[in-house]
Scaffold this motif. Structure first.
Motif, mmCIF file in Angstrom:
data_model
loop_
_atom_site.group_PDB
_atom_site.id
_atom_site.type_symbol
_atom_site.label_atom_id
_atom_site.label_comp_id
_atom_site.label_asym_id
_atom_site.label_seq_id
_atom_site.Cartn_x
_atom_site.Cartn_y
_atom_site.Cartn_z
ATOM 1 N N LEU A 73 -17.054 -4.620 -3.971
ATOM 2 C CA LEU A 73 -15.981 -3.674 -3.676
ATOM 3 C C LEU A 73 -14.714 -4.493 -3.522
ATOM 4 C CD1 LEU A 73 -17.476 -1.309 -0.941
ATOM 5 C CD2 LEU A 73 -17.042 -0.768 -3.350
ATOM 6 N N LEU A 78 -9.797 0.643 0.048
ATOM 7 C CA LEU A 78 -10.544 0.487 -1.200
ATOM 8 C C LEU A 78 -9.639 0.793 -2.381
ATOM 9 C CD1 LEU A 78 -13.973 2.340 -0.812
ATOM 10 C CD2 LEU A 78 -13.596 -0.110 -1.148
ATOM 11 N N VAL A 79 -9.776 0.021 -3.469
ATOM 12 C CA VAL A 79 -8.984 0.299 -4.672
ATOM 13 C C VAL A 79 -9.887 0.291 -5.904
ATOM 14 C CG1 VAL A 79 -6.681 -0.415 -3.913
ATOM 15 C CG2 VAL A 79 -8.308 -2.153 -4.671
ATOM 16 N N PRO A 80 -9.582 1.171 -6.873
ATOM 17 C CA PRO A 80 -10.398 1.268 -8.091
ATOM 18 C C PRO A 80 -10.059 0.167 -9.090
ATOM 19 C CG PRO A 80 -8.638 2.871 -8.203
ATOM 20 C CD PRO A 80 -8.499 2.182 -6.867
ATOM 21 N N GLY A 81 -10.868 0.076 -10.162
ATOM 22 C CA GLY A 81 -10.771 -1.018 -11.126
ATOM 23 C C GLY A 81 -9.435 -1.143 -11.829
ATOM 24 N N ARG A 114 -15.539 -7.920 -1.541
ATOM 25 C CA ARG A 114 -16.715 -7.861 -0.679
ATOM 26 C C ARG A 114 -17.985 -7.681 -1.511
ATOM 27 N NH1 ARG A 114 -17.136 -4.050 4.643
ATOM 28 N NH2 ARG A 114 -15.115 -5.044 5.045
ATOM 29 N N ALA A 160 -6.492 -0.495 -10.576
ATOM 30 C CA ALA A 160 -5.343 -0.722 -9.675
ATOM 31 C C ALA A 160 -4.695 -2.060 -10.001
ATOM 32 C CB ALA A 160 -5.810 -0.694 -8.227
ATOM 33 N N ILE A 167 -11.010 -4.470 -1.697
ATOM 34 C CA ILE A 167 -10.240 -3.842 -0.628
ATOM 35 C C ILE A 167 -8.859 -4.488 -0.628
ATOM 36 C CG2 ILE A 167 -10.142 -3.446 1.871
ATOM 37 C CD1 ILE A 167 -13.252 -3.772 1.829
ATOM 38 N N CYS A 168 -7.813 -3.660 -0.813
ATOM 39 C CA CYS A 168 -6.451 -4.188 -0.889
ATOM 40 C C CYS A 168 -5.680 -3.711 0.333
ATOM 41 C CB CYS A 168 -5.802 -3.693 -2.186
ATOM 42 S SG CYS A 168 -4.065 -4.106 -2.320
ATOM 43 N N ASN A 169 -5.182 -4.621 1.135
ATOM 44 C CA ASN A 169 -4.466 -4.288 2.375
ATOM 45 C C ASN A 169 -5.250 -3.276 3.219
ATOM 46 O OD1 ASN A 169 -2.387 -5.889 1.270
ATOM 47 N ND2 ASN A 169 -1.519 -4.106 0.233
#
Ligand code: SF4
Ligand SMILES: [Zn+2]
Ligand SMILES: [Zn+2]
Lengths: 66, 321
Positions: free
Chosen positions: A35, A42-45, A58, A47, A37-39
């Motif tokens: 996974l 969760l962010v998708p592929g 992670r 982004a 994780i941005c700031n």
């Protein structure tokens, strides 16, 4: 951007401007096993990550299934 | 700030995760909804338990067991947790902290036992004393203690956090060896029999990426680090193989497992390959066993007099069966 990884714990500084999928490819990591994780979110592929982002990659694979 | 163009399949709001096997993206709320639906479907399709049942959830401090406990409580089930302190160095100390914090924050009931203080051994010591691989003595210890805690506490079912990746990887291992006895027992629910409680795996329709996302979105703190003994084992290798296939052809993993359960498991059941033989009560602890003394009590007898062995000394002896 600051990229935090686990197993073993390490942090690397990388230039932003790439997508999450590209970042995983660049680090030779499989999407199905992680996974991103941005700031704190969760962010998708697709982004696109920026220079000042703090990224956590992670791993989600657990080893003990018995 | 990260910018993304992908939209949630359900509500068209910005997505937080892409799930290639569903060929779709989801926002946080609809990812949770997908998880709830898959878990409800597993519970209903496989008749795992009903709303009146008392559930004991085997919790390790990792994402899957805390996620399933969270989901069951959220869905209104009466579910208590059960934690076994395995004595695997820092890993066990930390996992215990995560489990206790989770239960405390939510006011849930957590039962626990500790191998070293309650039975005089730990996993590294038991592995060394019995000359077996750590995962084998660990699995034996956990199974026995989960069963006993459920029977003693009057619970109707033991729930574990096994997910689709776990089950598909075990299935691959069993198929590679055509291990028919193990295949016949690899079911999402096992009925109570001969003094053993019913066992259910409500997460079998969710991948570990999905259960991890559940935890992140729900703000569940879990131990991300793995048991040090797991590193490099065959089970992890099988997961990597399946994920490499999944990357090329999404949803192969779920088809592999789900079609096994649907098409093969009934055939294996017909062959009646599972036979436990005649069981009696262990003369020391009362658990069902085929001998006079059960495997757990024999392990305690071998391991507890042994001088404690630090986990570092057994890291070379990896692996599951
Ligand atoms: S990896 Fe092996 S030793 Fe570690 S917790 Fe899992 S079964 Fe036990
Ligand atoms: Zn949505
Ligand atoms: Zn016994």
């Amino acid at each position: 951007m600051l990229v935090k990884m686990r197993n073993p714990r390490r942090e690397v500084e990388m230039p932003g401007g790439r997508t999450v999928n590209r970042l995983l490819d660049d680090l030779d990591l499989v999407r199905e096993s992680h996974l991103v994780i941005c700031n704190g979110t969760l962010v998708p592929g697709d982004a696109r990550l920026a220079d000042d982002d703090v990224i956590e990659i992670r791993p989600v694979i657990s080893g003990g299934a018995s | 700030m990260a910018v993304s163009g992908s939209k949630c399949r359900s509500c068209k709001e910005p997505a937080v995760i892409d799930l290639p096997r569903h060929n779709a993206n989801f926002c946080a709320e609809h990812l949770l909804q997908l998880c709830r639906r898959q878990v409800t479907k597993a519970i209903e399709d496989y008749s795992m338990f009903s709303p009146d049942d008392r559930i004991l959830v085997a919790v390790s401090g990792g994402k899957d067991s805390l996620a399933v406990w969270d989901m069951l409580v959220e869905a209104g089930y009466e579910a208590d947790g059960f934690y076994v302190g395995l004595g695997i160095g820092d890993y066990s100390d930390e996992s215990g902290r995560f489990v206790h914090a989770f239960a405390e924050e939510r006011g849930l009931t957590l039962l626990s036992t500790d191998l070293r203080s309650d039975f005089g051994y730990d996993i590294p010591t038991a592995a060394r004393a019995s000359k077996r691989v750590p995962c084998s003595v660990c699995g034996l210890s956990k199974r026995h203690l989960f069963d006993k805690a459920a029977i003693d506490g009057g619970y109707d079912v033991v729930v574990t956090g096994h997910n689709l990746d776990d089950e598909a990887a075990v299935l691959l291992g069993n198929v590679l060896h055509w291990d028919v006895d193990y295949l016949a027992r690899q079911l999402p629910v096992l009925e109570a029999r001969d003094g053993f409680p019913r066992k259910a795996k409500p997460l079998v329709r969710l991948t570990e990426r999905e259960t991890a996302a559940w935890c992140v979105i729900r703000g569940i703190d879990y131990l991300v680090e793995e048991c040090p003994i797991a590193a490099g084992n065959r089970h992890l290798h099988h997961k990597d193989v399946l994920n490499a296939i999944e990357k090329e052809s999404p949803s192969t993993k779920s088809a592999f497992y789900n079609n096994f359960i649907e098409n093969m498991a009934p055939l294996l059941a017909e062959h009646g390959s599972v036979s436990s033989g005649d069981l009696q009560h262990c003369t020391r602890c009362g658990a069902p066993t085929s001998g006079e003394v059960c495997a757990f009590c024999r392990l305690v007898a071998t391991a507890s007099p042994h001088e404690p062995v630090p986990v570092e000394l057994v890291l070379g002896r990896r692996g599951r069966r």
